[in-house]
Design a protein around this motif. Structure first.
Motif, short mmCIF file in Angstrom:
data_model
loop_
_atom_site.label_atom_id
_atom_site.label_comp_id
_atom_site.label_asym_id
_atom_site.label_seq_id
_atom_site.Cartn_x
_atom_site.Cartn_y
_atom_site.Cartn_z
N MET A 43 33.08 47.40 43.53
CA MET A 43 34.28 46.82 42.94
C MET A 43 33.87 45.74 41.95
O MET A 43 33.12 44.83 42.27
CB MET A 43 35.13 46.25 44.07
CG MET A 43 36.39 45.63 43.63
SD MET A 43 37.32 45.14 45.09
CE MET A 43 38.87 44.99 44.38
N THR A 44 34.36 45.85 40.73
CA THR A 44 34.02 44.86 39.72
C THR A 44 35.15 43.88 39.56
O THR A 44 36.32 44.23 39.70
CB THR A 44 33.72 45.53 38.36
OG1 THR A 44 34.89 46.21 37.95
CG2 THR A 44 32.54 46.47 38.46
N GLN A 45 34.76 42.66 39.28
CA GLN A 45 35.77 41.64 39.03
C GLN A 45 36.17 41.68 37.58
O GLN A 45 35.32 41.78 36.70
CB GLN A 45 35.18 40.26 39.34
CG GLN A 45 35.83 39.59 40.49
CD GLN A 45 35.24 38.21 40.69
OE1 GLN A 45 34.14 37.90 40.29
NE2 GLN A 45 35.99 37.38 41.36
N SER A 46 37.46 41.63 37.32
CA SER A 46 37.90 41.64 35.93
C SER A 46 37.76 40.23 35.35
O SER A 46 37.97 39.24 36.05
CB SER A 46 39.34 42.13 35.81
OG SER A 46 40.20 41.23 36.46
N GLN A 47 37.40 40.19 34.10
CA GLN A 47 37.28 38.92 33.39
C GLN A 47 38.67 38.46 32.96
O GLN A 47 39.48 39.28 32.52
CB GLN A 47 36.39 39.08 32.16
CG GLN A 47 34.96 39.43 32.48
CD GLN A 47 34.25 38.29 33.20
OE1 GLN A 47 34.50 37.13 32.91
NE2 GLN A 47 33.42 38.62 34.15
N PRO A 48 38.95 37.17 33.07
CA PRO A 48 40.25 36.70 32.60
C PRO A 48 40.34 36.86 31.09
O PRO A 48 39.35 36.73 30.38
CB PRO A 48 40.27 35.23 33.00
CG PRO A 48 38.84 34.86 33.18
CD PRO A 48 38.11 36.11 33.59
N GLU A 49 41.54 37.20 30.62
CA GLU A 49 41.74 37.33 29.19
C GLU A 49 41.67 35.97 28.53
O GLU A 49 42.20 34.99 29.05
CB GLU A 49 43.11 37.96 28.90
CG GLU A 49 43.07 39.45 28.88
CD GLU A 49 44.34 40.03 28.29
OE1 GLU A 49 44.78 39.61 27.21
OE2 GLU A 49 44.89 40.91 28.95
#
Length: 98
Positions: A1-7
């Motif tokens: 599971m990858t963590q999404s980067q904040p926009e």
């Protein structure tokens, strides 16, 4: 599971300066009006990354029906210019130093 980067927003990159209302809600506006200090009603500060105000802006309507945009720069005169963009023809804009 990858963590999404904040926009990253244009405010984060300082491509645009963040608006800060002088009165954040209708109760604050009513309080200012009751105090008799209503001159700041509608003012918006635009702040840079260091939370310093770059310009304060408000819009009013004159007795002749014209709209007036009031700019109060908090920077040197040679650091600000005004661009007028028209929605009907975005390619036609006007830019000039203040």
């Amino acid at each position: 599971m990858t963590q999404s980067q904040p926009e990253i927003s244009p405010y984060d990159t300082e491509a645009r300066y963040e608006p800060k209302l002088w009165q954040p809600n209708s109760e604050a506006v009513a309080e200012v009006m009751r105090s008799g200090e209503a001159g700041g009603i509608g003012n918006v500060d635009f702040t840079n990354g260091e939370n310093g105000t770059v310009v304060t802006v408000h819009v009013s309507r004159s007795d002749d029906g014209m709209y007036t945009v009031h700019l109060m720069p908090m920077c040197d005169d040679d650091q600000i210019r005004v661009e007028l963009h028209r929605e009907k023809d975005l390619a036609a804009s006007t830019s000039r130093p203040v």
